[in-house]
Design a protein around this motif. Structure first.
Motif, short mmCIF file in Angstrom:
data_model
loop_
_atom_site.label_atom_id
_atom_site.label_comp_id
_atom_site.label_asym_id
_atom_site.label_seq_id
_atom_site.Cartn_x
_atom_site.Cartn_y
_atom_site.Cartn_z
N PRO A 2 0.82 -1.21 0.00
CA PRO A 2 0.00 0.00 0.00
C PRO A 2 0.86 1.27 0.00
N THR A 3 0.30 2.32 -0.55
CA THR A 3 0.97 3.62 -0.54
C THR A 3 0.89 4.19 0.88
N PRO A 4 1.68 5.23 1.19
CA PRO A 4 1.57 5.85 2.52
C PRO A 4 0.15 6.32 2.84
N SER A 5 -0.54 6.86 1.86
CA SER A 5 -1.91 7.30 2.09
C SER A 5 -2.82 6.11 2.40
N MET A 6 -2.65 5.04 1.65
CA MET A 6 -3.44 3.83 1.92
C MET A 6 -3.14 3.30 3.31
N GLU A 7 -1.87 3.36 3.69
CA GLU A 7 -1.49 2.91 5.04
C GLU A 7 -2.21 3.72 6.11
N ASP A 8 -2.28 5.03 5.91
CA ASP A 8 -2.98 5.87 6.90
C ASP A 8 -4.43 5.43 7.05
N TYR A 9 -5.09 5.18 5.94
CA TYR A 9 -6.48 4.74 5.98
C TYR A 9 -6.61 3.37 6.65
N ILE A 10 -5.77 2.45 6.25
CA ILE A 10 -5.84 1.10 6.83
C ILE A 10 -5.61 1.15 8.33
N GLU A 11 -4.65 1.95 8.75
CA GLU A 11 -4.35 2.07 10.19
C GLU A 11 -5.55 2.64 10.95
N LYS A 48 -10.68 -2.63 -4.08
CA LYS A 48 -10.11 -3.12 -5.35
C LYS A 48 -8.79 -3.86 -5.11
N ASP A 49 -8.00 -3.34 -4.18
CA ASP A 49 -6.70 -3.95 -3.87
C ASP A 49 -6.80 -5.03 -2.80
N GLN A 50 -8.01 -5.38 -2.43
CA GLN A 50 -8.32 -6.49 -1.52
C GLN A 50 -7.82 -6.29 -0.08
N TYR A 51 -7.80 -5.04 0.36
CA TYR A 51 -7.49 -4.77 1.77
C TYR A 51 -8.77 -4.76 2.60
N LEU A 52 -9.89 -4.52 1.93
CA LEU A 52 -11.18 -4.59 2.61
C LEU A 52 -12.25 -5.00 1.63
N ASP A 53 -13.36 -5.46 2.19
CA ASP A 53 -14.55 -5.78 1.38
C ASP A 53 -15.55 -4.67 1.58
N TYR A 54 -15.96 -4.05 0.48
CA TYR A 54 -16.85 -2.89 0.53
C TYR A 54 -18.09 -3.15 -0.29
N GLU A 55 -19.23 -2.87 0.32
CA GLU A 55 -20.50 -2.90 -0.40
C GLU A 55 -21.16 -1.55 -0.21
N LYS A 56 -21.46 -0.90 -1.32
CA LYS A 56 -22.07 0.42 -1.26
C LYS A 56 -23.32 0.39 -0.38
N TYR A 57 -23.41 1.36 0.51
CA TYR A 57 -24.51 1.54 1.45
C TYR A 57 -24.57 0.48 2.55
N ARG A 58 -23.66 -0.47 2.54
CA ARG A 58 -23.70 -1.53 3.55
C ARG A 58 -22.48 -1.48 4.46
N GLY A 59 -21.44 -0.80 4.04
CA GLY A 59 -20.25 -0.72 4.87
C GLY A 59 -19.13 -1.60 4.36
N PHE A 60 -18.17 -1.84 5.22
CA PHE A 60 -17.00 -2.59 4.81
C PHE A 60 -16.35 -3.26 6.02
N VAL A 61 -15.56 -4.26 5.72
CA VAL A 61 -14.75 -4.95 6.73
C VAL A 61 -13.37 -5.18 6.14
N LEU A 62 -12.38 -5.23 7.00
CA LEU A 62 -11.03 -5.53 6.53
C LEU A 62 -10.94 -7.00 6.14
N THR A 63 -10.25 -7.27 5.08
CA THR A 63 -9.96 -8.65 4.70
C THR A 63 -8.84 -9.16 5.61
N SER A 64 -8.49 -10.42 5.51
CA SER A 64 -7.37 -10.92 6.32
C SER A 64 -6.09 -10.19 5.93
N LYS A 65 -5.95 -9.87 4.65
CA LYS A 65 -4.79 -9.09 4.18
C LYS A 65 -4.80 -7.71 4.83
N GLY A 66 -5.96 -7.07 4.87
CA GLY A 66 -6.08 -5.75 5.48
C GLY A 66 -5.82 -5.77 6.98
N LYS A 67 -6.32 -6.81 7.65
CA LYS A 67 -6.08 -6.94 9.09
C LYS A 67 -4.60 -7.13 9.39
#
Length: 147
Positions: A2-11, A48-67
């Motif tokens: 992930p880019t530094p910006s992506m890292e900030d979001y993931i953190e 898209k990069d598989q760090y989380l699973d996102y469904e519009k209007y339903r929210g998101f969760v981190l994938t195992s990769k994201g965790k």
């Protein structure tokens, strides 16, 4: 990687989920001081990069990769805070300093800093010796400034 910006979001997402059980766009936007639309765009990219699973209007969760990345990023952040505290950085500077350097260090550097932190934690006399050196250094700086 992930880019530094992506890292900030993931953190932030990881921390929110750990503390509240969920992460909302509004909370992420507030934590990062960005517009909610920016968060939505990044969440879509992280999906898209598989760090989380996102469904519009339903929210998101981190994938195992994201965790896994989230855990590592939080570890890095906390380690750097601890390191800066050990070496005598003023408390009011620590957070901003960590934010300023955390994306610029290799994981090898982080691991060596971890070794150094453990070295100091293993023997309190080492921290005391370091604080003595810091105090002497500060005195020399003050004496030089007074001249």
């Amino acid at each position: 990687m992930p880019t530094p910006s992506m890292e900030d979001y993931i953190e932030i997402i990881y921390n929110l989920i750990e503390s509240k059980g969920y992460a909302r766009v509004s909370a992420i936007a507030e934590a990062l001081d960005v517009h909610p639309s920016s968060v939505t765009k990044m969440v879509q990219k992280l999906d898209k990069d598989q760090y989380l699973d996102y469904e519009k209007y339903r929210g998101f969760v981190l994938t195992s990769k994201g965790k896994k990345i989230g855990e590592r990023l939080v570890f890095r952040h906390e380690l750097l805070e601890e390191f800066l505290e050990i070496i005598g950085v003023n408390d009011e500077n620590i957070y901003d300093d960590v934010e300023g350097i955390e994306h610029h260090l290799s994981w090898n550097s982080i691991d060596r800093i971890g070794d150094l932190v453990n070295y100091f934690k293993d023997d309190d006399s080492r921290v005391k010796d370091l604080k003595k050196v810091i105090k002497e250094s500060d005195q020399q700086v003050n004496e030089t400034a007074e001249k």
